[in-house]
Design a protein around this motif. Structure first.
Motif, PDB file in Angstrom:
ATOM      1  N   TYR A 158       0.837  -1.218   0.007  1.00 49.09           N
ATOM      2  CA  TYR A 158      -0.033  -0.006  -0.015  1.00 49.09           C
ATOM      3  C   TYR A 158       0.967   1.221   0.078  1.00 49.09           C
ATOM      4  O   TYR A 158       0.767   2.151  -0.847  1.00 49.09           O
ATOM      5  N   LEU A 159       2.025   1.329   0.889  1.00 51.78           N
ATOM      6  CA  LEU A 159       2.731   2.781   0.822  1.00 51.78           C
ATOM      7  C   LEU A 159       3.677   2.769  -0.228  1.00 51.78           C
ATOM      8  O   LEU A 159       3.829   3.936  -0.639  1.00 51.78           O
ATOM      9  N   MET A 160       3.926   1.613  -0.834  1.00 51.10           N
ATOM     10  CA  MET A 160       4.823   1.777  -1.854  1.00 51.10           C
ATOM     11  C   MET A 160       4.027   2.340  -3.253  1.00 51.10           C
ATOM     12  O   MET A 160       4.319   2.945  -4.021  1.00 51.10           O
ATOM     13  N   LEU A 161       2.702   1.825  -3.184  1.00 54.37           N
ATOM     14  CA  LEU A 161       1.846   2.293  -4.342  1.00 54.37           C
ATOM     15  C   LEU A 161       1.416   3.603  -4.172  1.00 54.37           C
ATOM     16  O   LEU A 161       1.384   4.480  -5.027  1.00 54.37           O
ATOM     17  N   ARG A 162       1.281   4.158  -2.964  1.00 55.75           N
ATOM     18  CA  ARG A 162       0.920   5.624  -2.540  1.00 55.75           C
ATOM     19  C   ARG A 162       2.343   6.344  -2.904  1.00 55.75           C
ATOM     20  O   ARG A 162       1.987   7.330  -3.710  1.00 55.75           O
ATOM     21  N   GLU A 163       3.733   5.967  -2.870  1.00 52.09           N
ATOM     22  CA  GLU A 163       4.454   6.563  -3.275  1.00 52.09           C
ATOM     23  C   GLU A 163       4.647   6.767  -4.989  1.00 52.09           C
ATOM     24  O   GLU A 163       4.981   7.910  -5.437  1.00 52.09           O
ATOM     25  N   VAL A 164       4.106   5.709  -5.600  1.00 55.97           N
ATOM     26  CA  VAL A 164       4.287   5.698  -6.910  1.00 55.97           C
ATOM     27  C   VAL A 164       3.120   6.710  -7.550  1.00 55.97           C
ATOM     28  O   VAL A 164       3.349   7.510  -8.303  1.00 55.97           O
ATOM     29  N   TYR A 165       1.976   6.837  -6.950  1.00 56.93           N
ATOM     30  CA  TYR A 165       1.048   7.977  -6.731  1.00 56.93           C
ATOM     31  C   TYR A 165       1.663   9.330  -7.146  1.00 56.93           C
ATOM     32  O   TYR A 165       1.142  10.101  -7.797  1.00 56.93           O
ATOM     33  N   PHE A 166       2.195   9.617  -5.912  1.00 54.91           N
ATOM     34  CA  PHE A 166       2.737  10.836  -5.736  1.00 54.91           C
ATOM     35  C   PHE A 166       3.932  11.238  -6.608  1.00 54.91           C
ATOM     36  O   PHE A 166       3.929  12.391  -7.042  1.00 54.91           O
ATOM     37  N   ILE A 167       4.566  10.171  -6.960  1.00 57.05           N
ATOM     38  CA  ILE A 167       5.925  10.553  -7.963  1.00 57.05           C
ATOM     39  C   ILE A 167       5.359  10.680  -9.221  1.00 57.05           C
ATOM     40  O   ILE A 167       5.709  11.665  -9.847  1.00 57.05           O
ATOM     41  N   TRP A 168       4.206   9.885  -9.798  1.00 54.18           N
ATOM     42  CA  TRP A 168       3.346  10.394 -11.122  1.00 54.18           C
ATOM     43  C   TRP A 168       2.751  11.675 -11.006  1.00 54.18           C
ATOM     44  O   TRP A 168       2.810  12.252 -12.034  1.00 54.18           O
ATOM     45  N   LYS A 169       2.192  11.797  -9.916  1.00 54.79           N
ATOM     46  CA  LYS A 169       1.347  13.169  -9.677  1.00 54.79           C
ATOM     47  C   LYS A 169       2.414  14.399  -9.948  1.00 54.79           C
ATOM     48  O   LYS A 169       2.065  15.264 -10.389  1.00 54.79           O
ATOM     49  N   ASP A 170       3.516  14.240  -9.235  1.00 54.84           N
ATOM     50  CA  ASP A 170       4.564  15.089  -9.183  1.00 54.84           C
ATOM     51  C   ASP A 170       5.002  15.473 -10.703  1.00 54.84           C
ATOM     52  O   ASP A 170       5.433  16.455 -11.108  1.00 54.84           O
ATOM     53  N   LYS A 171       5.223  14.294 -11.280  1.00 58.32           N
ATOM     54  CA  LYS A 171       5.853  14.378 -12.688  1.00 58.32           C
ATOM     55  C   LYS A 171       4.693  15.253 -13.720  1.00 58.32           C
ATOM     56  O   LYS A 171       5.107  15.832 -14.642  1.00 58.32           O
ATOM     57  N   ALA A 172       3.514  14.611 -13.372  1.00 57.18           N
ATOM     58  CA  ALA A 172       2.407  15.282 -14.155  1.00 57.18           C
ATOM     59  C   ALA A 172       2.299  17.023 -13.842  1.00 57.18           C
ATOM     60  O   ALA A 172       2.108  17.693 -14.806  1.00 57.18           O
ATOM     61  N   LYS A 173       2.603  17.442 -12.807  1.00 59.83           N
ATOM     62  CA  LYS A 173       2.515  18.612 -12.521  1.00 59.83           C
ATOM     63  C   LYS A 173       3.610  19.348 -13.203  1.00 59.83           C
ATOM     64  O   LYS A 173       3.535  20.572 -13.636  1.00 59.83           O
ATOM     65  N   ARG A 174       4.886  18.852 -13.269  1.00 58.11           N
ATOM     66  CA  ARG A 174       6.082  19.459 -13.763  1.00 58.11           C
ATOM     67  C   ARG A 174       5.857  19.609 -15.317  1.00 58.11           C
ATOM     68  O   ARG A 174       6.187  20.302 -15.954  1.00 58.11           O
ATOM     69  N   ARG A 175       5.161  18.353 -15.862  1.00 58.44           N
ATOM     70  CA  ARG A 175       4.915  18.569 -17.238  1.00 58.44           C
ATOM     71  C   ARG A 175       3.977  19.560 -17.746  1.00 58.44           C
ATOM     72  O   ARG A 175       4.080  20.219 -18.750  1.00 58.44           O
ATOM     73  N   ALA A 176       2.910  19.725 -16.813  1.00 58.27           N
ATOM     74  CA  ALA A 176       1.861  20.834 -17.081  1.00 58.27           C
ATOM     75  C   ALA A 176       2.576  22.273 -16.831  1.00 58.27           C
ATOM     76  O   ALA A 176       1.999  23.231 -17.843  1.00 58.27           O
ATOM     77  N   HIS A 177       3.805  22.367 -16.231  1.00 54.92           N
ATOM     78  CA  HIS A 177       4.304  23.841 -15.870  1.00 54.92           C
ATOM     79  C   HIS A 177       5.517  24.095 -16.863  1.00 54.92           C
ATOM     80  O   HIS A 177       6.308  25.263 -16.842  1.00 54.92           O
TER      81      HIS A 177
END
Length: 455
Positions: free
Chosen positions: A435-454
């Motif tokens: 669960y916690l590793m999947l949670r980290e993956v979610y935040f990694i991908w979320k952060d990458k999506a934010k950087r691409r958007a900006h």
């Protein structure tokens, strides 16, 4: 004091854990298993800590209530261990309420599975059995060894070593804490988290854990039985596996005529009832089920009785000497059968190990095989990804739980059979780590999506 402080997440978790675990004491009372008698009467084959624990309660309380008191304290200890692990993870990850409560629920959910779904239907925290202490002590050990992996904290190392000694003195299965500690230290060294000097110092601590555990066993038996010796029958499990993997045709390997006759009588009874490998068929799940179904029947129904009858007939010794003579027979059987049937025994152990992996994740069942395989592959993939992404908290959590699970599965696979009672130690942890590793993956991908958007 404000309502916010009273109802903060830590207090909520603590109250939830206490109420959950002591509810089993009030709902089911003190429960017993086939092993309870041996712990209550401190028979020579039992490790020292749990009989000592019961002895102390017998001295403090009356004979009518001491088992109730011991059971209630076990429930409280289980609650404290669950609380300790949960708030440690919560604070390390700075988790909010929902993720924290999910982690708590995963631990409590395993107890519900054991009580209502597993064949044995026991919560363990209120049972007079070594698991009543071993499970919460293992949770505390994992908590502290994780803290050491994360922070290289000396206090965590001392506490994990203390819990390691206690665990070994509760169950021989818990010798797994020694390779767990060693592998954590080695990984820390190769990742340059600790230097050579500290690595050697940590190895010295592991050696001390082993020596103190052995010394406590010897000292206990000296106090109880007047003989400086260790507990007996550690090799019985290997004999049962070898008997399962052998046949009447192997009697010729025994040079001693009396022992050859004893073996023949045992194997004729085993084969008459269809208890050995010859009567197992199908895939590895079916073979494991056959082995686990008849393990206790071989042990308690045939082998133990035959050994004790032989000892009484040939030597007439009793007490500790009788148990030591039992061990001598075990060693004779191992020395004779292992060279002849080691390949077949390895096959039995391999099936047992695969069952252990499945029973840690869910269940060794043909219908769940692909779920278990997929879980392992995703877990390993996530662990590698955490390492690549340098997510240290998740990497170490996943690594420690992987090592712990592997050691437990291997130990149980070699020593006995992989019933849920022996596999539940890591069951909540593998799901929490996932669960916690999947949670980290979610935040990694979320952060990458934010950087691409900006960008």
């Amino acid at each position: 004091m404000s309502k916010k402080k009273i109802f903060n997440i830590d207090n909520l978790i603590f109250v939830t854990c206490i109420l959950f675990y002591i509810s089993w004491f009030f709902a089911d009372g003190v429960t017993f298993s086939n092993d309870s008698w041996g712990y209550i009467h401190a028979i020579p084959s039992r490790e020292p800590l749990y009989p000592t624990y019961l002895f102390l309660f017998r001295r403090i309380f009356s004979k009518n209530i001491y088992l109730k008191a011991a059971s209630l304290v076990q429930c409280i200890l289980a609650a404290i261990a669950t609380f300790k692990f949960s708030i440690t993870v919560e604070r390390k990850w700075s988790l909010k309420k929902i993720p924290t409560l999910i982690i708590v629920a995963m631990q409590l959910g395993v107890v519900l599975l054991c009580r209502f779904v597993a064949n044995r239907q026991a919560a363990y925290c209120n049972e007079i059995c070594s698991e009543g202490l071993a499970i919460p002590l293992f949770v505390l050990f994992i908590t502290e060894i994780l803290m050491y992996a994360w922070e290289k904290n000396t206090g965590a190392l001392i506490l994990s070593s203390f819990y390691a000694v206690c665990l070994i003195c509760v169950r021989k299965q818990m010798y797994i804490v020694i390779p767990i500690m060693i592998l954590v230290f080695i990984i820390q060294f190769f990742r340059k988290d600790i230097g050579c000097k500290r690595l050697l110092g940590n190895f010295g601590i592991v050696l001390l854990v082993f020596l103190v555990s052995v010394g406590a066993d010897i000292f206990y038996n000296y106090c109880v039985r007047g003989v400086a010796t260790r507990h007996t029958t550690d090799s019985s499990a290997a004999v049962i596996t070898l008997v399962y993997a052998s046949g009447t045709e192997d009697a010729g390997y025994f040079e001693n005529k009396e022992i050859r006759t004893l073996y023949t009588d045992i194997m004729q009874e085993v084969e008459k009832n269809g208890y050995n490998y010859k009567y197992a068929s199908g895939n590895w799940v079916n073979r494991y089920n056959h082995y686990s179904d008849y393990y206790d029947l071989i042990s308690y129904g045939i082998l133990n009785k035959a050994f004790y009858d032989y000892i009484e007939r040939t030597s007439g010794v009793s007490g500790l000497q009788k148990e030591q003579a039992f061990d001598d027979l075990n060693h004779m059987f191992i020395d004779t059968l292992l060279p002849a049937n080691w390949k077949r025994a390895v096959g039995v152990i391999t099936d047992n190990i695969m069952a252990g992996i499945c029973n840690t994740i869910s269940k060794a069942d043909n219908r769940l095989t692909w779920y278990n395989v997929l879980f392992v592959l995703i877990y390993l993939g996530l662990l590698v990804y955490m390492g690549v992404q340098k997510k240290e908290k998740a990497f170490w959590l996943g690594t420690v739980i992987l090592i712990s699970t592997a050691m437990n599965v291997a130990a149980v696979g070699v020593m006995i059979f992989a019933q849920n009672r022996y596999m539940i130690y890591n069951m909540p942890f593998v799901y929490i780590a996932m669960y916690l590793m999947l949670r980290e993956v979610y935040f990694i991908w979320k952060d990458k999506a934010k950087r691409r958007a900006h960008a």
